[in-house]
Design an enzyme around this catalytic site. Structure first.
Site, PDB file in Angstrom:
ATOM      1  N   ALA A   1       0.875  -1.184   0.000  1.00  0.00           N
ATOM      2  CA  ALA A   1       0.000   0.000   0.000  1.00  0.00           C
ATOM      3  C   ALA A   1       0.908   1.230   0.000  1.00  0.00           C
ATOM      4  O   ALA A   1       0.842   2.090   0.872  1.00  0.00           O
ATOM      5  CB  ALA A   1      -0.960  -0.002   1.187  1.00  0.00           C
TER       6      ALA A   1
ATOM      7  N   HIS B   1       3.182   4.545  -0.601  1.00  0.00           N
ATOM      8  CA  HIS B   1       2.964   5.985  -0.728  1.00  0.00           C
ATOM      9  C   HIS B   1       4.328   6.647  -0.863  1.00  0.00           C
ATOM     10  O   HIS B   1       5.364   5.954  -0.907  1.00  0.00           O
ATOM     11  CB  HIS B   1       2.170   6.522   0.472  1.00  0.00           C
ATOM     12  CG  HIS B   1       2.744   6.095   1.799  1.00  0.00           C
ATOM     13  ND1 HIS B   1       3.968   6.549   2.249  1.00  0.00           N
ATOM     14  CD2 HIS B   1       2.281   5.247   2.751  1.00  0.00           C
ATOM     15  CE1 HIS B   1       4.207   6.003   3.438  1.00  0.00           C
ATOM     16  NE2 HIS B   1       3.207   5.199   3.757  1.00  0.00           N
TER      17      HIS B   1
ATOM     18  N   HIS C   1       7.351   5.527   1.278  1.00  0.00           N
ATOM     19  CA  HIS C   1       8.060   4.334   0.806  1.00  0.00           C
ATOM     20  C   HIS C   1       8.899   4.665  -0.428  1.00  0.00           C
ATOM     21  O   HIS C   1      10.041   4.221  -0.549  1.00  0.00           O
ATOM     22  CB  HIS C   1       7.065   3.244   0.387  1.00  0.00           C
ATOM     23  CG  HIS C   1       6.158   2.759   1.470  1.00  0.00           C
ATOM     24  ND1 HIS C   1       4.808   2.999   1.481  1.00  0.00           N
ATOM     25  CD2 HIS C   1       6.409   2.008   2.579  1.00  0.00           C
ATOM     26  CE1 HIS C   1       4.251   2.419   2.533  1.00  0.00           C
ATOM     27  NE2 HIS C   1       5.199   1.822   3.230  1.00  0.00           N
TER      28      HIS C   1
HETATM   29  P1  AMP Z   1       5.586  -0.196   6.212  1.00  0.00           P
HETATM   30  O1  AMP Z   1       5.158  -0.609   4.837  1.00  0.00           O
HETATM   31  O2  AMP Z   1       4.603   0.672   6.909  1.00  0.00           O
HETATM   32  O3  AMP Z   1       6.099  -1.347   7.028  1.00  0.00           O
HETATM   33  O4  AMP Z   1       6.841   0.746   5.986  1.00  0.00           O
HETATM   34  C1  AMP Z   1       7.962   0.352   5.239  1.00  0.00           C
HETATM   35  C2  AMP Z   1       9.059   1.359   5.462  1.00  0.00           C
HETATM   36  O5  AMP Z   1       8.635   2.640   5.011  1.00  0.00           O
HETATM   37  C3  AMP Z   1       9.426   1.495   6.944  1.00  0.00           C
HETATM   38  O6  AMP Z   1      10.837   1.630   7.062  1.00  0.00           O
HETATM   39  C4  AMP Z   1       8.708   2.764   7.331  1.00  0.00           C
HETATM   40  O7  AMP Z   1       9.312   3.443   8.409  1.00  0.00           O
HETATM   41  C5  AMP Z   1       8.815   3.582   6.064  1.00  0.00           C
HETATM   42  N1  AMP Z   1       7.777   4.608   6.037  1.00  0.00           N
HETATM   43  C6  AMP Z   1       6.443   4.423   6.212  1.00  0.00           C
HETATM   44  N2  AMP Z   1       5.801   5.606   6.180  1.00  0.00           N
HETATM   45  C7  AMP Z   1       6.743   6.561   5.998  1.00  0.00           C
HETATM   46  C8  AMP Z   1       6.719   7.988   5.888  1.00  0.00           C
HETATM   47  N3  AMP Z   1       5.583   8.682   5.962  1.00  0.00           N
HETATM   48  N4  AMP Z   1       7.893   8.628   5.704  1.00  0.00           N
HETATM   49  C9  AMP Z   1       9.055   7.944   5.639  1.00  0.00           C
HETATM   50  N5  AMP Z   1       9.149   6.608   5.725  1.00  0.00           N
HETATM   51  C10 AMP Z   1       8.013   5.915   5.905  1.00  0.00           C
END
Ligand code: AMP
Length: 285
Positions: A32, A34, A37
């Protein structure tokens, strides 16, 4: 961009890349996708010969079954966005490929997991450490990219890398926000427009805490933030902590610290969101 579903297949690809001397940048995600990522993917693409991103909604890190079931999934859109951002390989394994049998591994991160996300989400960091270890073994990256948005996760991963001797660099990038200040999150997709507006108050709360950081105790700032957020109808504050950015332990007198992390978690309706901000109290005007 190639999409790989089997762990054994990504392992062979990576072995060949390593043999030919290519550097590998890795971005683990739960999909998902954004802009938060995609900035990590673009950075990996700039800094390495080959970029690999994983999309895997990891069941072992969810302490709430509804959160797992309702976690947004959009593989087709994600695939297009990754190709556009310069990713070379998307690793999107099935749950049975990642967990051929139920994982009974147990990790301990000491005091690091006794606070905030560790305290409020039992088993969460055990699940994170299990999946990140497995992904690091399969992908064997030279650099792995994480977001400051999950500050405590970055600290846990750094400890994992040191503790298990993974030969890679952990790279952390700042939080990307919506125009409203709301930290981008896959879970934001579950908010309606009213909830999205209210969720932006989390960032407002961090800014409000920042201006108090030089002259007030942590307890006084916590009281102020709790009272401020109590006015937001659909928001239920879980915690607001002022912590050391590396150890995540509470800092009772932030004005005397060189740097502190303001960390917040709250439910907006049924959706749990987190955010944080790193502040140098001496530099706050
Ligand atoms: P997730 O898919 O939520 O597990 O996130 C994957 C990676 O993207 C993790 O290292 C998160 O910390 C990073 N991430 C998620 N949201 C953000 C954001 N708004 N800004 C920067 N990095 C993000």
């Amino acid at each position: 961009m190639q999409v790989i579903e089997q762990g054994s297949a990504i392992r062979s690809i990576v072995q060949a890349l390593r043999c030919s001397g290519k550097s590998i940048g890795f971005v683990p995600t739960m999909g998902a996708l954004h802009e938060g990522h995609l900035q990590l993917v673009r950075a990996a693409a700039l800094q390495n010969d080959v970029t690999i991103c994983s999309i895997f909604v990891n069941p072992t890190q969810f302490n709430n079954p509804d959160d797992y079931k309702l976690y947004p999934r959009s593989l087709e859109q994600d695939t297009a966005a990754l190709a556009e951002a310069g990713c070379h390989y998307l690793f999107a394994p099935s749950t049975s490929d990642m967990y051929p049998e139920q994982s009974v591994l147990r990790f301990s991160f000491g005091v690091l997991e006794e606070v905030m996300e560790g305290a409020h989400r039992p088993g969460h960091f055990n699940g994170v450490a299990t999946v990140v270890s497995k992904l690091f073994h399969l992908v064997q990256p030279h650099r792995a990219y994480f977001g400051q948005k999950d500050l405590q996760q970055v600290a846990v991963v750094r400890q994992l890398v040191i503790g298990l001797g993974f030969d890679l660099e952990v790279v952390c990038y700042p939080t990307i926000r919506e125009a409203s200040g709301l930290a981008m999150s896959s879970r934001n997709k579950r908010l309606n427009s009213e909830q999205r507006e209210q969720a932006a108050q989390l960032h407002q709360a961090l800014l409000r805490a920042q201006v108090q950081i030089k002259n007030k105790s942590a307890a006084a700032i916590q009281d102020d933030i709790a009272a401020y957020l109590a006015e937001v109808p659909q928001l239920q504050l879980e915690y607001f902590e002022i912590a050391d950015p590396a150890t995540l332990q509470p800092v009772p007198n932030p004005g005397a610290a060189a740097e502190v992390a303001l960390c917040i978690a709250a439910y907006i309706g049924p959706v749990r969101l987190i955010d944080n901000m790193i502040v140098k109290p001496g530099q706050v005007i």
